[in-house]
Design a protein around this motif. Structure first.
Motif, mmCIF file in Angstrom:
data_model
loop_
_atom_site.group_PDB
_atom_site.id
_atom_site.type_symbol
_atom_site.label_atom_id
_atom_site.label_comp_id
_atom_site.label_asym_id
_atom_site.label_seq_id
_atom_site.Cartn_x
_atom_site.Cartn_y
_atom_site.Cartn_z
ATOM 1 N N HIS A 96 16.212 7.474 -5.073
ATOM 2 C CA HIS A 96 15.858 7.444 -6.496
ATOM 3 C C HIS A 96 16.085 8.833 -7.073
ATOM 4 C CE1 HIS A 96 13.351 8.037 -10.026
ATOM 5 N NE2 HIS A 96 12.639 8.911 -9.365
ATOM 6 N N TYR A 97 16.409 8.891 -8.369
ATOM 7 C CA TYR A 97 16.352 10.196 -9.020
ATOM 8 C C TYR A 97 15.915 10.075 -10.472
ATOM 9 C CZ TYR A 97 20.865 9.892 -11.533
ATOM 10 O OH TYR A 97 21.889 9.548 -12.363
ATOM 11 N N GLY A 98 15.365 11.168 -10.918
ATOM 12 C CA GLY A 98 14.958 11.315 -12.304
ATOM 13 C C GLY A 98 14.885 12.793 -12.602
ATOM 14 N N MET A 99 14.537 13.123 -13.838
ATOM 15 C CA MET A 99 14.427 14.519 -14.244
ATOM 16 C C MET A 99 13.219 14.689 -15.150
ATOM 17 S SD MET A 99 18.462 15.147 -15.004
ATOM 18 C CE MET A 99 18.755 13.385 -15.222
ATOM 19 N N ARG A 146 0.875 -1.175 0.000
ATOM 20 C CA ARG A 146 0.000 0.000 0.000
ATOM 21 C C ARG A 146 0.911 1.222 0.000
ATOM 22 N NH1 ARG A 146 -1.730 -3.947 3.160
ATOM 23 N NH2 ARG A 146 -0.636 -3.157 4.990
ATOM 24 N N LEU A 147 0.864 1.987 -1.099
ATOM 25 C CA LEU A 147 1.814 3.079 -1.310
ATOM 26 C C LEU A 147 1.169 4.422 -1.001
ATOM 27 C CD1 LEU A 147 3.155 0.680 -2.795
ATOM 28 C CD2 LEU A 147 3.992 2.311 -4.494
ATOM 29 N N PHE A 148 1.865 5.213 -0.204
ATOM 30 C CA PHE A 148 1.378 6.516 0.239
ATOM 31 C C PHE A 148 2.211 7.603 -0.433
ATOM 32 C CE2 PHE A 148 0.770 10.085 3.108
ATOM 33 C CZ PHE A 148 -0.554 9.960 3.496
ATOM 34 N N PHE A 149 1.562 8.417 -1.265
ATOM 35 C CA PHE A 149 2.253 9.436 -2.057
ATOM 36 C C PHE A 149 2.056 10.806 -1.417
ATOM 37 C CE2 PHE A 149 1.607 5.873 -4.826
ATOM 38 C CZ PHE A 149 2.737 5.842 -5.634
ATOM 39 N N ALA A 150 3.073 11.241 -0.670
ATOM 40 C CA ALA A 150 2.997 12.519 0.050
ATOM 41 C C ALA A 150 3.646 13.617 -0.783
ATOM 42 C CB ALA A 150 3.669 12.393 1.414
ATOM 43 N N PHE A 151 3.017 13.925 -1.924
ATOM 44 C CA PHE A 151 3.484 15.050 -2.731
ATOM 45 C C PHE A 151 2.270 15.796 -3.267
ATOM 46 C CE2 PHE A 151 2.638 12.140 -6.132
ATOM 47 C CZ PHE A 151 2.631 12.823 -7.324
ATOM 48 N N SER A 152 2.501 16.922 -3.915
ATOM 49 C CA SER A 152 1.420 17.876 -4.151
ATOM 50 C C SER A 152 0.470 17.500 -5.284
ATOM 51 C CB SER A 152 2.018 19.255 -4.471
ATOM 52 O OG SER A 152 2.682 19.220 -5.733
ATOM 53 N N LEU A 179 4.870 1.097 8.032
ATOM 54 C CA LEU A 179 5.834 1.360 6.967
ATOM 55 C C LEU A 179 6.997 0.368 6.985
ATOM 56 C CD1 LEU A 179 6.216 5.249 6.837
ATOM 57 C CD2 LEU A 179 5.017 3.763 5.224
ATOM 58 N N GLU A 180 7.339 -0.112 5.792
ATOM 59 C CA GLU A 180 8.490 -0.990 5.613
ATOM 60 C C GLU A 180 9.573 -0.330 4.756
ATOM 61 O OE1 GLU A 180 6.907 -4.461 3.795
ATOM 62 O OE2 GLU A 180 5.532 -4.913 5.460
ATOM 63 N N LYS A 181 9.147 0.515 3.839
ATOM 64 C CA LYS A 181 10.086 1.147 2.917
ATOM 65 C C LYS A 181 9.707 2.616 2.716
ATOM 66 C CE LYS A 181 10.852 -3.062 0.174
ATOM 67 N NZ LYS A 181 9.840 -3.975 0.759
ATOM 68 N N ILE A 182 10.724 3.445 2.473
ATOM 69 C CA ILE A 182 10.518 4.847 2.125
ATOM 70 C C ILE A 182 11.342 5.122 0.870
ATOM 71 C CG2 ILE A 182 10.722 7.250 2.854
ATOM 72 C CD1 ILE A 182 10.605 6.275 5.741
ATOM 73 N N ILE A 183 10.670 5.506 -0.220
ATOM 74 C CA ILE A 183 11.351 5.846 -1.463
ATOM 75 C C ILE A 183 11.418 7.360 -1.547
ATOM 76 C CG2 ILE A 183 11.308 5.691 -3.983
ATOM 77 C CD1 ILE A 183 9.820 3.046 -3.693
ATOM 78 N N VAL A 184 12.628 7.884 -1.608
ATOM 79 C CA VAL A 184 12.812 9.338 -1.595
ATOM 80 C C VAL A 184 13.406 9.805 -2.911
ATOM 81 C CG1 VAL A 184 13.044 9.469 0.914
ATOM 82 C CG2 VAL A 184 15.091 9.119 -0.498
ATOM 83 N N ALA A 185 13.157 11.080 -3.217
ATOM 84 C CA ALA A 185 13.680 11.687 -4.444
ATOM 85 C C ALA A 185 13.615 13.197 -4.291
ATOM 86 C CB ALA A 185 12.873 11.239 -5.669
ATOM 87 N N LEU A 202 6.640 17.026 -12.155
ATOM 88 C CA LEU A 202 6.524 15.603 -12.474
ATOM 89 C C LEU A 202 6.487 14.742 -11.226
ATOM 90 C CD1 LEU A 202 6.397 13.435 -14.670
ATOM 91 C CD2 LEU A 202 8.893 13.380 -14.663
ATOM 92 N N GLY A 203 7.358 15.080 -10.239
ATOM 93 C CA GLY A 203 7.320 14.414 -8.952
ATOM 94 C C GLY A 203 7.154 12.912 -9.050
#
Length: 289
Positions: free
Chosen positions: A236-239, A131-137, A205-211, A142-143
């Motif tokens: 993680h990163y991207g552009m 179960r993924l929780f997306f804490a962005f706007s 929570l088991e994992k936190i994916i940050v960028a 692109l986020g």
């Protein structure tokens, strides 16, 4: 589907890069005015670029160059391969330094980015049970938009948490027993502080994916996040203009691996453009495929 690069030898991966580079150049030349102009300026023909190593003959493309192109040819510039009606998604950079850079994607290029996130989720051990929780706007930046759609396609429960206070997000995290949090490193620390101040308990929570910031690969920052949440951090990163590019692997904490079936990476001396020898510092230049 297993992560593509993990299934191939180095020679097989090189052939994949060669084939995809060729297919991409066939599609964008001469259709894409921006790229076609760079070839003309460098005195190059399509047939001059056959191997990934040949890319050293093409000049760099910088964000400043793309922004200037959009100012001269508003609103999207000339880096378009297809008629405008072929494009279905628009995102833009945050505009922290100057005007935002606008970027539009076709359904095909958008799907390519979802495939990249599918690879990264599998590397991080994220699957349909999560179960993924997306804490962005969920704004035009692109986020984690592509991460959200890729996770949905994987069958994960996707929890959008844009436009909420930190307390409201904490309640949602607990009520839905989210197993994966996706956010910036600083927000992961901020949310942990709010949880501590309000004695919030019962997280799964088991994992936190940050960028979005370098904190996930800074040992001290990473350790603070993992200690606060008792969860494993994956950086993680991207552009916006190139897509999701790299993810940390479980065996190499704080080391980011580029998705080499989808990107060609060069490490170069930024002054000369010449490849930096192994072990020497250089600038990372990415070509997406």
């Amino acid at each position: 589907m297993q992560p593509e690069a993990a299934c191939r030898s180095r020679s097989e991966l090189a052939q994949v890069q060669r084939d995809r580079l060729s297919a991409m150049l066939d599609a964008i030349l001469p259709a894409n005015p921006f790229v076609a102009r760079k070839f003309v300026e460098a005195g190059l023909k399509r047939s001059d670029i056959r191997e990934p190593s040949d890319l050293a003959r093409v000049s760099f493309t910088t964000k400043a160059e793309l922004s200037a192109d959009q100012e001269k040819h508003p609103p999207y510039g000339t880096a378009l391969t297809f008629p405008r009606e072929r494009y279905s998604r628009l995102h833009q950079t945050s505009g922290t330094h100057g005007s935002p850079l606008r970027w539009i994607d076709t359904p095909e290029s958008w799907n390519w980015m979802l495939d990249n996130w599918t690879q990264m989720f599998e590397i991080a051990g994220v699957g349909a049970r999560d179960r993924l929780f997306f804490a962005f706007s969920f704004g035009p930046f692109l986020g984690f938009w592509t991460a959200f759609e890729a996770a949905s396609r994987l069958g994960c429960l996707c929890i959008p948490a844009g436009g909420l206070s930190s307390l409201a997000r904490l309640r949602m995290l607990i009520e839905n027993q989210a197993t994966v949090l996706l956010c910036t490193p600083t927000y992961a620390l901020h949310l942990a502080r709010v949880a501590q101040e309000n004695a919030a308990r019962g997280f799964a929570l088991e994992k936190i994916i940050v960028a979005g910031e370098p904190g996930g690969s800074i040992p001290a920052t990473r350790a603070r996040i993992e200690l606060a949440w008792n969860a494993r951090v994956f950086d993680h990163y991207g552009m916006t203009e190139i897509g999701p590019a790299a993810i940390e692997c479980p065996e190499n904490p704080a080391g980011l691996h580029i998705l080499e079936a989808d990107f060609i990476a060069e490490i170069v001396d930024p002054a000369s453009g010449v490849a930096s020898p192994p072990g020497q510092v250089g600038e990372l230049v990415l070509t997406n495929l």
